[in-house]
Motif scaffolding. Structure first.
Motif, mmCIF file in Angstrom:
data_model
loop_
_atom_site.group_PDB
_atom_site.id
_atom_site.type_symbol
_atom_site.label_atom_id
_atom_site.label_comp_id
_atom_site.label_asym_id
_atom_site.label_seq_id
_atom_site.Cartn_x
_atom_site.Cartn_y
_atom_site.Cartn_z
ATOM 1 N N GLY A 180 5.319 -4.474 10.103
ATOM 2 C CA GLY A 180 3.959 -4.205 10.528
ATOM 3 C C GLY A 180 3.325 -3.083 9.726
ATOM 4 N N PRO A 181 2.086 -2.694 10.093
ATOM 5 C CA PRO A 181 1.348 -1.701 9.317
ATOM 6 C C PRO A 181 2.048 -0.348 9.261
ATOM 7 N N VAL A 287 -4.115 2.291 7.455
ATOM 8 C CA VAL A 287 -2.775 1.722 7.319
ATOM 9 C C VAL A 287 -2.700 0.806 6.107
ATOM 10 N N ASP A 288 -1.485 0.564 5.668
ATOM 11 C CA ASP A 288 -1.215 -0.499 4.701
ATOM 12 C C ASP A 288 0.144 -1.095 5.058
ATOM 13 N N LYS A 289 0.686 -1.906 4.182
ATOM 14 C CA LYS A 289 2.038 -2.422 4.350
ATOM 15 C C LYS A 289 2.768 -2.294 3.018
ATOM 16 N N PRO A 309 -2.012 -5.787 2.124
ATOM 17 C CA PRO A 309 -2.879 -4.842 2.827
ATOM 18 C C PRO A 309 -2.787 -3.466 2.180
ATOM 19 N N MET A 310 -3.933 -2.855 1.929
ATOM 20 C CA MET A 310 -3.961 -1.552 1.261
ATOM 21 C C MET A 310 -4.901 -0.619 1.991
ATOM 22 N N TYR A 311 -4.730 0.685 1.758
ATOM 23 C CA TYR A 311 -5.639 1.639 2.371
ATOM 24 C C TYR A 311 -7.070 1.303 1.963
ATOM 25 N N GLY A 317 -10.130 -3.367 -0.989
ATOM 26 C CA GLY A 317 -9.639 -4.426 -0.118
ATOM 27 C C GLY A 317 -10.294 -5.769 -0.387
ATOM 28 N N ALA A 318 -11.599 -5.839 -0.187
ATOM 29 C CA ALA A 318 -12.318 -7.098 -0.398
ATOM 30 C C ALA A 318 -12.363 -7.477 -1.869
#
Length: 412
Positions: A180-181, A287-289, A309-311, A317-318
């Motif tokens: 998870g994150p 959060v990120d992973k 997923p990134m900060y 992100g987009a």
């Protein structure tokens, strides 16, 4: 529903751009979104020049520019309102495409409208939650749970692209032990409010630092009322151990963070007054992973936040989801809807996004603010040149641009 159609899980930015990109390549697809309506999670979003270039190829640049604010400059201030560094952005910096600041709802509406017009409204399925997927030698079969029916709907296709975000059901199936994150130690509050224009009227402001309070502020829509005010997006960030990892977009409490910004009353912006004018405030953790060793499994792959997923730093992100989508569509066009195409896509996109995820943890785009905070001891300066040279400031900025994929050499 034909078995030759690519299955896209998720109707967010990545999924919709992928659908349009596949259509451009003559590859049919269908989009399945878990929500019963397309709700734009978040508020403002920045589209950097290399992402706008890709969206322009889809023929939607004019719609974007009409509804967005064309960002003219990126500026950095300390919490005392002193200018640290300013640089032009987008076309003003010599790039062939603009940097656009836009409400996420506007962006998603433009993309969804284009999908319905070009692919047909019947290709965008809302209220379909992915509950499982399986594969055989030639097909991937996705099982969806429709919101309006208790029956499972099974859809088969040659390829599945999971664009279903940080809580991706497909990722969970591939990585059932996914932890998870990962919390960064920074909590965030955000909002959108109507406010008079400030600075250039098209400035992206980063100010302060995380230990005592940092803000990102920029307009995302022009002339929203008779007074010519703008819709302004702001994000407040503060280092804190307090967070609720899985409780996203909960209502924020003003008293939890306003204390950090009460004295941010500059000649160009009254920050606490702007925050207090915001009708609805949300709180969420940064959060990120950890990067994955693999995205693709035979005929299924991950894209955007489902993959990396990134900060939410550096507008990445987009932007990276858009680049993922464009790359995947090109690979499917070149290699056909076969596992080889997904392997090629992953080879091209996993290394650079992994680098961004890791760099954001230690070398963020606002490193400029951190450097000045540390060197001044969080005190006003007499002259910024005595704290940090313009050459060092420019080098820090250029380094992150290169990492994000739009270095100066990309100008033309």
């Amino acid at each position: 529903m034909g078995r030759h159609e690519v299955i896209i899980v998720g109707g967010g930015i990545g999924g919709l751009v992928l659908a349009l990109s596949l259509h451009e390549q003559g590859i049919p697809s269908r989009v399945f979104e878990a929500s019963s309506e397309l709700r734009a999670v978040g508020a403002g979003i920045n589209l950097l020049p290399h992402a706008v270039a890709q969206l322009a190829k889809l023929g939607i640049a004019a719609q974007l520019e009409k509804r967005a604010v064309t960002t003219m400059e990126s500026v950095f201030y300390n919490r005392f309102g002193q200018l640290i560094y300013a640089e032009p952005a987008g076309r003003a910096a010599g790039y062939p495409f603009p940097q656009l600041s836009i409400h996420r709802a506007d962006l998603q509406d433009i993309l969804a409208t284009a999908v319905r017009e070009r692919l047909g409204s019947d290709r965008l399925h809302l209220g379909h939650r992915l509950v499982g997927l399986r594969q055989d030698a030639s097909l991937v079969i996705a099982d969806f749970e429709p919101a309006q029916s208790g029956d499972t709907l099974s859809i088969a296709g040659p390829v599945l692209a999971a664009c279903d975000g940080i809580h991706s059901a497909a990722r969970q199936q591939f990585y059932p032990e996914d932890p998870g994150p990962r919390y960064s130690g920074v909590n965030m509050w955000r909002g959108v409010t109507t406010w008079p224009s400030f600075l250039s009227g098209a400035s992206m402001v980063r100010a302060g630092w995380l230990k005592t309070g940092k803000m990102v502020i920029y307009p995302i829509r022009n002339e929203v009322d008779a007074s010519g005010r703008q819709l302004v997006n702001w994000v407040a960030e503060i280092e804190t151990p307090r967070h609720r990892m899985w409780d996203w977009n909960r209502t924020g409490v003003l008293d939890d963070f306003i204390w950090a910004f009460e004295d941010w009353k500059f000649d160009w912006l009254d920050v606490p007054a702007m925050i207090r004018s915001t009708p609805e405030i949300f709180e969420f953790p940064m959060v990120d992973k950890d990067p994955l060793p693999r995205w693709s499994f035979e005929r299924a792959t991950l894209l955007g936040d489902a993959a990396h997923p990134m900060y939410p730093r550096g507008s990445n992100g987009a932007v990276q989801a858009i680049l993922d989508a464009r790359c995947l569509a090109q690979c499917l066009s070149e290699f056909g809807c076969e596992p080889e195409a997904l392997s090629r896509y992953e080879d091209l996109r996993r290394p650079p996004t992994t680098e961004i995820v890791l760099a954001n943890r230690v070398r963020p785009p606002d490193l400029i603010l951190q450097k000045v905070f540390e060197r001044t001891g969080d005190r006003p300066f007499t002259s910024i040149d005595s704290v940090i040279s313009r050459e060092e400031l420019a080098a820090i900025s250029a380094s992150y641009k290169s990492l994000s994929g739009f270095p100066k050499t990309s100008r033309s």
